[in-house]
Design a protein around this motif. Structure first.
Motif, short mmCIF file in Angstrom:
data_model
loop_
_atom_site.label_atom_id
_atom_site.label_comp_id
_atom_site.label_asym_id
_atom_site.label_seq_id
_atom_site.Cartn_x
_atom_site.Cartn_y
_atom_site.Cartn_z
N PRO A 195 0.80 -1.24 0.00
CA PRO A 195 0.00 0.00 0.00
C PRO A 195 0.83 1.28 0.00
CG PRO A 195 -0.88 -1.57 1.58
CD PRO A 195 0.41 -2.15 1.08
N THR B 19 -6.33 1.54 0.78
CA THR B 19 -6.74 0.23 1.29
C THR B 19 -7.83 -0.39 0.42
OG1 THR B 19 -8.19 1.44 2.82
CG2 THR B 19 -6.11 0.60 3.70
N ASN C 275 -6.32 -3.97 -0.37
CA ASN C 275 -6.81 -5.07 0.48
C ASN C 275 -7.45 -6.23 -0.28
OD1 ASN C 275 -5.87 -3.60 2.61
ND2 ASN C 275 -7.81 -3.37 3.66
N LEU D 162 -3.45 -1.53 9.30
CA LEU D 162 -3.70 -1.04 7.94
C LEU D 162 -4.65 -1.97 7.20
CD1 LEU D 162 -2.69 1.14 5.85
CD2 LEU D 162 -1.14 -0.62 5.04
N GLY E 62 -8.15 -2.05 8.68
CA GLY E 62 -8.88 -0.80 8.56
C GLY E 62 -9.31 -0.21 9.89
N PRO F 62 -5.13 5.05 6.95
CA PRO F 62 -3.70 4.73 6.83
C PRO F 62 -2.78 5.84 7.31
CG PRO F 62 -4.88 4.02 4.87
CD PRO F 62 -5.86 4.78 5.70
#
Length: 431
Positions: free
Chosen positions: A154, A171, A175, A244, A247, A251
């Motif tokens: 990320p 994210t 993710n 991260l 969540g 971030p």
């Protein structure tokens, strides 16, 4: 008219950046202002730029503090014991040496810097490869594949740029592809095993003496080491990454807090903290300035309607079946695109158009972004002649660029395809 001016904006950006007639920062700011004025939006440009900067601010802040966080932990020698153990694990076995090289490059690339990865890993491993009679081209290839795949993280440059260009949280972009990326890293390990087995035919009858500590960085570097805080620092890294992915907070908040804790624990003196920040400020601010310049670029293109106009024009030309497969097509060409486009011109010039075009065919623009980061300046960055890091890699390893590209590109493409296939199987990329 707007579609033409949008195309002109992108073409000028590509020409100026790729031919190095202007720096990315200058091109990202001046070109959209120029075409925005031509489009008749002179009075609204300031507001558009402001909106673009607002959208990019969280991403820029996250990147700055992520670089500072990992930089401080590198200074503290957090990874030195791991490196030492990896080298002792490798011993005299070419397969173990190759695997250790891959794991070491992945660990060091946690800070997202290709230059740092190559400066740490290559000098540490070259004496081992030379004494074992293993080819340096294999070392360069393994490091390139490992660092490239890790560049999808990320806080890696390509992912940050993609999230910025699409104006989505990083994210949301990363993710969903965590499992495919992990699959790509496993693939790199397996490729390293294969390389190690192939290297056995080049072995010389020598006995390798592994010191396990790497090259010394002098007294100043030793003074920065905090070996007693190893487990604390590792806990900080794991906690930040978990927060991260889960969540638990935005971030930028996670890395701001993580950095403050890391520097306070490792370097409690204010003078030492200032020096550590200064040591990493250049890299952090260079990328942050590019991101904020990109905020100006995307703000104007979106505010004037150029992006939408270009997408509608492409929709009228592009067959519907092709348009619906834009994420897949982007994934297929993403790695070779590293040889043609530098990251700024691709992610800020090409990607928004691809994503907007996909959305006109009722396909998620985020999927296009996810497909792009599977190869464009990720698995492909360490073979691209458009990045200085590539030349640093081959220079340190003492190998030829063409030879490095011929050996590494097919494997980099394979890793990208594995990530793409896993993304399709997990439903991240729709076909």
């Amino acid at each position: 008219m707007l579609a033409f001016l949008g195309l002109l904006t992108i073409v000028l950006l590509l020409l100026l950046v790729i031919t190095k007639k202007a720096s990315p920062i200058v091109a990202l700011i001046l070109i959209p202002i120029f075409t925005g004025i031509l489009a008749g939006f002179r009075g609204e440009l300031a507001e558009m730029i402001g909106e673009g900067l607002k959208s990019i601010a969280p991403t820029g802040i996250m990147f700055v503090f992520a670089i500072l966080f990992f930089g401080v932990l590198m200074d503290a020698g957090t990874f030195k014991p791991i490196i030492s153990r990896l080298l002792r694990f490798a011993g005299n076995d070419p397969v173990k040496i190759a695997v250790a090289t891959a794991v070491l490059a992945m660990l060091v690339h946690l800070d997202g810097s290709g230059a740092v990865t190559f400066l740490v890993v290559i000098p540490a491993m070259v004496p081992i490869y030379d004494q074992m009679g293993m080819r340096r081209i294999t070392l360069a290839s393994i490091v390139a594949l490992s660092a490239g795949t890790m560049n999808i993280l990320p806080w890696g440059g390509p992912t940050i740029r993609a999230a910025t260009a699409l104006n989505v949280p990083v994210t949301d972009l990363f993710n969903p592809i965590i499992l495919p990326v992990l699959g790509g890293l496993v693939a790199v390990i397996l490729i390293s095993v294969y390389f190690g087995k192939k290297e056995k035919i080049y072995l010389k009858p020598q006995t390798l003496v592994v010191q396990g500590e790497g090259s010394s960085g002098g007294k100043e570097q030793e003074d920065l080491m905090r070996p007693k805080l190893f487990y604390v620092n590792i806990f900080l890294i794991i906690s930040a990454i978990l927060a991260l992915i889960a969540g638990w907070a935005p971030p930028y908040v996670i890395f701001m807090v993580a950095f403050v804790i890391a520097i306070s624990i490792n370097y409690p003196k204010v003078e030492d903290q200032k020096k550590r920040i200064d040591a990493h400020a250049k890299e952090a601010m260079l990328m942050a300035s590019i991101l904020f310049a990109a905020g100006c670029f995307t703000g104007i293109l979106k505010g004037t309607g150029m992006i939408d106009a270009m997408a509608l024009t492409v929709e009228q030309i592009l067959p519907e079946q092709v348009g619906r497969q834009l994420p897949l097509l982007t994934g297929l060409v993403s790695m070779p695109a590293s040889l043609l486009f530098d990251p700024d011109s691709f992610y800020f010039g090409i990607l928004p158009l691809l994503a907007s075009t996909a959305e006109t065919f009722q396909v998620s623009g985020i999927e296009v972004g996810q497909a792009a980061i599977m190869g464009q300046m990720t698995t492909g960055f360490a073979v691209s002649p458009l990045t200085g890091s590539t030349f640093l890699l081959i220079g340190l390893a003492g190998v030829d660029l063409g030879e490095h590209q011929m050996k590494t590109i097919p494997w980099a493409l394979l890793v990208t395809l594995i990530i793409l296939i896993l993304s399709i199987l997990t439903g991240v990329i729709s076909i």
